[in-house]
Enzyme design. Sequence first.
Site, mmCIF file in Angstrom:
data_model
loop_
_atom_site.group_PDB
_atom_site.id
_atom_site.type_symbol
_atom_site.label_atom_id
_atom_site.label_comp_id
_atom_site.label_asym_id
_atom_site.label_seq_id
_atom_site.Cartn_x
_atom_site.Cartn_y
_atom_site.Cartn_z
ATOM 1 N N ASP A 170 -12.980 38.038 4.605
ATOM 2 C CA ASP A 170 -13.566 37.790 5.918
ATOM 3 C C ASP A 170 -13.845 39.151 6.546
ATOM 4 O O ASP A 170 -12.917 39.932 6.787
ATOM 5 C CB ASP A 170 -12.575 36.993 6.772
ATOM 6 C CG ASP A 170 -13.082 36.698 8.170
ATOM 7 O OD1 ASP A 170 -14.069 37.312 8.607
ATOM 8 O OD2 ASP A 170 -12.464 35.845 8.848
ATOM 9 N N VAL A 171 -15.109 39.458 6.812
ATOM 10 C CA VAL A 171 -15.456 40.799 7.277
ATOM 11 C C VAL A 171 -14.977 41.091 8.695
ATOM 12 O O VAL A 171 -15.051 42.238 9.150
ATOM 13 C CB VAL A 171 -16.978 41.058 7.194
ATOM 14 C CG1 VAL A 171 -17.449 41.021 5.756
ATOM 15 C CG2 VAL A 171 -17.757 40.071 8.066
ATOM 16 N N LYS A 173 -27.175 41.048 16.981
ATOM 17 C CA LYS A 173 -28.157 41.658 16.084
ATOM 18 C C LYS A 173 -28.721 42.951 16.670
ATOM 19 O O LYS A 173 -28.969 43.916 15.935
ATOM 20 C CB LYS A 173 -29.275 40.663 15.779
ATOM 21 C CG LYS A 173 -28.819 39.467 14.958
ATOM 22 C CD LYS A 173 -28.131 39.902 13.651
ATOM 23 C CE LYS A 173 -27.810 38.734 12.747
ATOM 24 N NZ LYS A 173 -27.126 39.151 11.504
ATOM 25 N N THR A 191 -33.444 29.329 4.635
ATOM 26 C CA THR A 191 -32.057 29.334 4.191
ATOM 27 C C THR A 191 -31.379 28.041 4.606
ATOM 28 O O THR A 191 -31.953 27.214 5.321
ATOM 29 C CB THR A 191 -31.298 30.526 4.786
ATOM 30 O OG1 THR A 191 -31.278 30.393 6.219
ATOM 31 C CG2 THR A 191 -31.958 31.847 4.414
ATOM 32 N N TYR A 227 -25.881 35.760 19.615
ATOM 33 C CA TYR A 227 -26.578 36.174 18.395
ATOM 34 C C TYR A 227 -27.560 37.302 18.670
ATOM 35 O O TYR A 227 -27.642 38.269 17.909
ATOM 36 C CB TYR A 227 -27.304 34.968 17.808
ATOM 37 C CG TYR A 227 -27.936 35.206 16.452
ATOM 38 C CD1 TYR A 227 -27.158 35.271 15.299
ATOM 39 C CD2 TYR A 227 -29.319 35.342 16.332
ATOM 40 C CE1 TYR A 227 -27.736 35.476 14.056
ATOM 41 C CE2 TYR A 227 -29.909 35.545 15.085
ATOM 42 C CZ TYR A 227 -29.121 35.606 13.957
ATOM 43 O OH TYR A 227 -29.701 35.811 12.730
ATOM 44 N N ASN A 248 -24.615 41.869 4.993
ATOM 45 C CA ASN A 248 -25.397 40.682 5.325
ATOM 46 C C ASN A 248 -24.601 39.627 6.082
ATOM 47 O O ASN A 248 -25.190 38.787 6.772
ATOM 48 C CB ASN A 248 -25.948 40.075 4.028
ATOM 49 C CG ASN A 248 -26.565 38.718 4.247
ATOM 50 O OD1 ASN A 248 -27.634 38.597 4.806
ATOM 51 N ND2 ASN A 248 -25.879 37.677 3.795
#
Length: 285
Positions: free
Chosen positions: A73-74, A170, A201, A166, A100
Site C-alpha cells: 500500500d503506497v 493530481k 479503464t 482528486y 501510477n
Amino acid sequence: MAGTKRPSGGLEGIAVLVTGGGSGIGQACAAQLAADGAAVTICGRTESKLQAAADRIRKRAGHGGSVQIVVADVTDEEQTKRAVDKAAEPTGGLDGCVANAGGGGGMGPYHVLDTNEFIRVLHLNVLGTMLCMKHTIPHMVEAGGGSFVGMSSIAGHLTHPYFGAYTAGKAGIEAMMRNAADEFGRSQLRFNAIRPGFIATEIMEGIPRDSETFKSYIENTPLGDVGQPEDVGQLARFLIGSESRWITGQVINVDGGHSLRRGPDFGPFIAPGLGDRVMSGRLPE
C-alpha cells in the site's frame, strides 16, 4: 507516420517499479516496459490481482524483460520502502519508477464533502507519490541517474466540478514533479508527469455510455473517442527510456486533445442523489 511500428527493445538491463500495476494504466505501463527489456516490479494491495496481471505481462515480455510482484500500500511508508527495495533486486539497482497508484472518491460539491474521505484521496495520490519518490531517489542516484514518472490526470489541469480531492491531488503530483526535477537534475534524475484524459479503464466503466456525462467527454475531445491504457503505457515507456534523456519537469497530456476544451459535466451523474438544493450550494435539509 500512422501505422509505422517503432523498433522494440532498448530497456535491457534496467529495473523499474510500477505502482498500481495490477490493472488498467499501471498494467499497460508495466507490460510495455517489460516488452522492451526492463525488469519490472508491479505493486498493489491485492495479491491475486497482481499475479493475474503478471501472468499477462509475461506473455508480452521481450528482450530479456521480466516481471515480479510485491503486495504494498503506497500510503504506508514501510510497505512502500519494501516494494522499492524489492524492485532493485533483479539487477542490483533501480533505474525508474512509474508512480501510477492513485484514485478518487467522495464526489460532490465541496460544502458537503466528507473530510476523512477528502484526506484519504489526498493521501492516496499525493502522499503515495511522495513516498515513492522518497525511497526511489537514493536508489536512482546510486545507479547514476534515473527517471520518475508521476501519474496525474486531465482533472489536475482542467476544472472537473464535483471531483473533490482528486483534482487537488493530481495537481499536487504535477507540482512535486516540477520541484523534484529542479532539485535532482544535478544527480541526473528526471521527473515528469503524464496527464491522461478519458481512458477506458475499470474505473471509467462506471460511466454509462448513453449518459450525458459520457457524451460530454466525447464532445470535448477533438479525436472523438476514448483512449486506451496502452496509449499511456507507450508514453511512460518513452519517459523511462534514454530517448527522453533531455526531458524533465514536464507534464504531458494523453487525452485526444481534450485539454484544448473543457472538462466533463458530472452534474447529471450525481445530481439525482444530492438534489438541486445541495447542488446549488445549500446544506441538506
